[in-house]
Design a protein around this motif. Structure first.
Motif, PDB file in Angstrom:
ATOM      1  N   CYS A  42      85.072  46.056  32.702  1.00 21.98           N
ATOM      2  CA  CYS A  42      85.322  46.614  33.795  1.00 21.98           C
ATOM      3  C   CYS A  42      86.422  48.323  33.778  1.00 21.98           C
ATOM      4  N   ILE A  43      86.041  49.202  34.953  1.00 18.40           N
ATOM      5  CA  ILE A  43      86.932  49.885  35.426  1.00 18.40           C
ATOM      6  C   ILE A  43      88.585  50.149  35.042  1.00 18.40           C
ATOM      7  N   SER A  44      88.969  48.973  34.503  1.00 17.47           N
ATOM      8  CA  SER A  44      90.580  48.236  34.931  1.00 17.47           C
ATOM      9  C   SER A  44      90.924  48.093  32.959  1.00 17.47           C
ATOM     10  N   CYS A  45      89.614  47.962  32.812  1.00 15.55           N
ATOM     11  CA  CYS A  45      89.562  47.256  31.351  1.00 15.55           C
ATOM     12  C   CYS A  45      89.583  49.102  30.321  1.00 15.55           C
ATOM     13  N   HIS A  46      88.510  49.773  30.796  1.00 14.59           N
ATOM     14  CA  HIS A  46      89.001  51.465  30.867  1.00 14.59           C
ATOM     15  C   HIS A  46      89.686  51.662  30.170  1.00 14.59           C
ATOM     16  N   ASP A  47      90.296  52.322  31.941  1.00 10.41           N
ATOM     17  CA  ASP A  47      91.364  52.186  31.495  1.00 10.41           C
ATOM     18  C   ASP A  47      92.953  52.039  31.301  1.00 10.41           C
ATOM     19  N   ALA A  48      93.298  50.494  30.618  1.00  9.76           N
ATOM     20  CA  ALA A  48      93.692  50.103  30.035  1.00  9.76           C
ATOM     21  C   ALA A  48      93.788  50.413  28.918  1.00  9.76           C
ATOM     22  N   CYS A  49      92.800  50.948  28.312  1.00  6.50           N
ATOM     23  CA  CYS A  49      92.796  50.845  26.565  1.00  6.50           C
ATOM     24  C   CYS A  49      91.952  52.992  26.326  1.00  6.50           C
ATOM     25  N   GLU A  50      92.092  52.808  27.573  1.00  9.31           N
ATOM     26  CA  GLU A  50      91.613  54.589  26.783  1.00  9.31           C
ATOM     27  C   GLU A  50      93.350  55.656  27.038  1.00  9.31           C
ATOM     28  N   THR A  51      92.788  56.912  26.400  1.00  9.36           N
ATOM     29  CA  THR A  51      94.202  57.340  27.597  1.00  9.36           C
ATOM     30  C   THR A  51      93.257  58.926  28.305  1.00  9.36           C
ATOM     31  N   HIS A  52      92.278  58.669  28.241  1.00  8.45           N
ATOM     32  CA  HIS A  52      91.691  59.519  29.692  1.00  8.45           C
ATOM     33  C   HIS A  52      91.102  58.961  30.794  1.00  8.45           C
ATOM     34  N   PRO A  53      90.978  59.884  31.721  1.00 10.44           N
ATOM     35  CA  PRO A  53      90.784  59.206  33.238  1.00 10.44           C
ATOM     36  C   PRO A  53      88.693  59.193  33.089  1.00 10.44           C
ATOM     37  N   SER A  54      88.047  58.241  33.446  1.00 11.75           N
ATOM     38  CA  SER A  54      87.874  57.840  33.793  1.00 11.75           C
ATOM     39  C   SER A  54      85.712  58.585  34.764  1.00 11.75           C
ATOM     40  N   GLY A  55      84.521  58.638  33.972  1.00 12.85           N
ATOM     41  CA  GLY A  55      84.333  59.466  34.650  1.00 12.85           C
ATOM     42  C   GLY A  55      83.160  58.686  35.559  1.00 12.85           C
ATOM     43  N   VAL A  56      82.687  59.879  35.742  1.00 11.00           N
ATOM     44  CA  VAL A  56      81.900  58.852  37.246  1.00 11.00           C
ATOM     45  C   VAL A  56      80.003  59.585  36.658  1.00 11.00           C
ATOM     46  N   TRP A  57      78.834  58.676  36.280  1.00  9.57           N
ATOM     47  CA  TRP A  57      77.827  59.138  36.035  1.00  9.57           C
ATOM     48  C   TRP A  57      77.223  59.842  37.117  1.00  9.57           C
ATOM     49  N   PRO A  58      76.698  61.572  36.531  1.00 10.09           N
ATOM     50  CA  PRO A  58      76.282  61.859  37.726  1.00 10.09           C
ATOM     51  C   PRO A  58      75.023  60.908  38.640  1.00 10.09           C
ATOM     52  N   SER A  59      74.599  61.715  39.223  1.00 16.18           N
ATOM     53  CA  SER A  59      73.257  61.314  39.990  1.00 16.18           C
ATOM     54  C   SER A  59      71.886  61.786  39.434  1.00 16.18           C
ATOM     55  N   ASP A  60      72.214  62.429  38.086  1.00 15.18           N
ATOM     56  CA  ASP A  60      70.523  63.306  37.019  1.00 15.18           C
ATOM     57  C   ASP A  60      70.709  62.340  36.623  1.00 15.18           C
ATOM     58  N   GLN A  61      71.790  61.484  36.590  1.00 10.58           N
ATOM     59  CA  GLN A  61      71.323  60.703  35.062  1.00 10.58           C
ATOM     60  C   GLN A  61      71.174  59.062  35.359  1.00 10.58           C
ATOM     61  N   ARG A  62      70.679  58.864  36.495  1.00  5.47           N
ATOM     62  CA  ARG A  62      70.269  57.259  36.621  1.00  5.47           C
ATOM     63  C   ARG A  62      69.444  57.007  35.308  1.00  5.47           C
ATOM     64  N   ARG A  63      68.545  57.422  34.525  1.00  8.38           N
ATOM     65  CA  ARG A  63      67.535  56.859  33.773  1.00  8.38           C
ATOM     66  C   ARG A  63      68.088  55.678  32.720  1.00  8.38           C
ATOM     67  N   GLU A  64      69.978  57.098  32.588  1.00 10.14           N
ATOM     68  CA  GLU A  64      70.570  55.952  31.324  1.00 10.14           C
ATOM     69  C   GLU A  64      70.557  54.565  31.161  1.00 10.14           C
ATOM     70  N   ARG A  65      70.077  54.077  29.866  1.00 10.21           N
ATOM     71  CA  ARG A  65      70.747  52.655  29.257  1.00 10.21           C
ATOM     72  C   ARG A  65      72.193  52.807  29.516  1.00 10.21           C
ATOM     73  N   ALA A  66      72.377  52.203  31.051  1.00 13.00           N
ATOM     74  CA  ALA A  66      74.607  52.125  30.962  1.00 13.00           C
ATOM     75  C   ALA A  66      74.858  50.743  31.940  1.00 13.00           C
ATOM     76  N   VAL A  67      74.467  49.581  31.683  1.00 15.72           N
ATOM     77  CA  VAL A  67      74.522  48.463  31.837  1.00 15.72           C
ATOM     78  C   VAL A  67      74.235  47.273  31.331  1.00 15.72           C
ATOM     79  N   VAL A  68      74.934  46.225  30.947  1.00  9.47           N
ATOM     80  CA  VAL A  68      74.657  45.410  29.965  1.00  9.47           C
ATOM     81  C   VAL A  68      74.822  44.208  30.860  1.00  9.47           C
ATOM     82  N   CYS A  69      73.792  43.339  30.128  1.00 12.58           N
ATOM     83  CA  CYS A  69      73.562  42.246  30.696  1.00 12.58           C
ATOM     84  C   CYS A  69      74.419  41.224  29.999  1.00 12.58           C
ATOM     85  N   GLY A  70      75.424  40.886  30.083  1.00 13.86           N
ATOM     86  CA  GLY A  70      76.270  39.557  29.481  1.00 13.86           C
ATOM     87  C   GLY A  70      75.482  38.127  29.212  1.00 13.86           C
ATOM     88  N   ALA A  71      75.243  37.962  29.587  1.00 12.02           N
ATOM     89  CA  ALA A  71      74.335  36.513  29.141  1.00 12.02           C
ATOM     90  C   ALA A  71      72.368  37.278  28.251  1.00 12.02           C
TER      91      ALA A  71
END
Length: 116
Positions: A42-71
């Motif tokens: 989650c973003i809270s885990c990112h913010d707790a573990c990283e020193t940089h701000p979180s970035g947002v995926w641009p809408s023109d990059q929707r083909r990026e494999r960026a979400v993993v199913c934990g199951a």
């Protein structure tokens, strides 16, 4: 084409990618962050573990494999995730439908009605 299983980062992770912040039976996704290309539970885990701000995926990059199913560890494209109806397209496991309310924290939504 097989995608390698990504490493998931976060606090108090379970095998299903639940974390210290989100741990219901439906909180089983991790999202690759645009800013660092690391998968976090989650973003809270990112913010707790990283020193940089979180970035947002641009809408023109929707083909990026960026979400993993934990199951099943299937890695969905952003488009696939946004259109999946809160279920994994590979194994059918349910995802938390409330995550839609946070999409704007991860993905540029271009006025699609979902705000972060």
């Amino acid at each position: 084409m097989s995608t390698p299983t990504p490493t998931i980062h976060g606090l108090s992770l379970t095998p299903l990618t639940q974390c210290a912040h989100w741990h219901s039976p439906l909180d089983i996704i991790a999202i690759k962050h645009f800013c660092c290309n690391k998968f976090y539970a989650c973003i809270s885990c990112h913010d707790a573990c990283e020193t940089h701000p979180s970035g947002v995926w641009p809408s023109d990059q929707r083909r990026e494999r960026a979400v993993v199913c934990g199951a099943c560890r299937h890695v969905l494209t952003i488009d696939e995730y946004l259109a999946c109806g809160s279920k994994c397209t590979a194994c059918g496991s349910g995802f938390n439908p409330g995550c839609k309310g946070h999409w704007g924290l991860y993905f540029e939504m271009d006025g699609e009605g979902v705000k972060g």
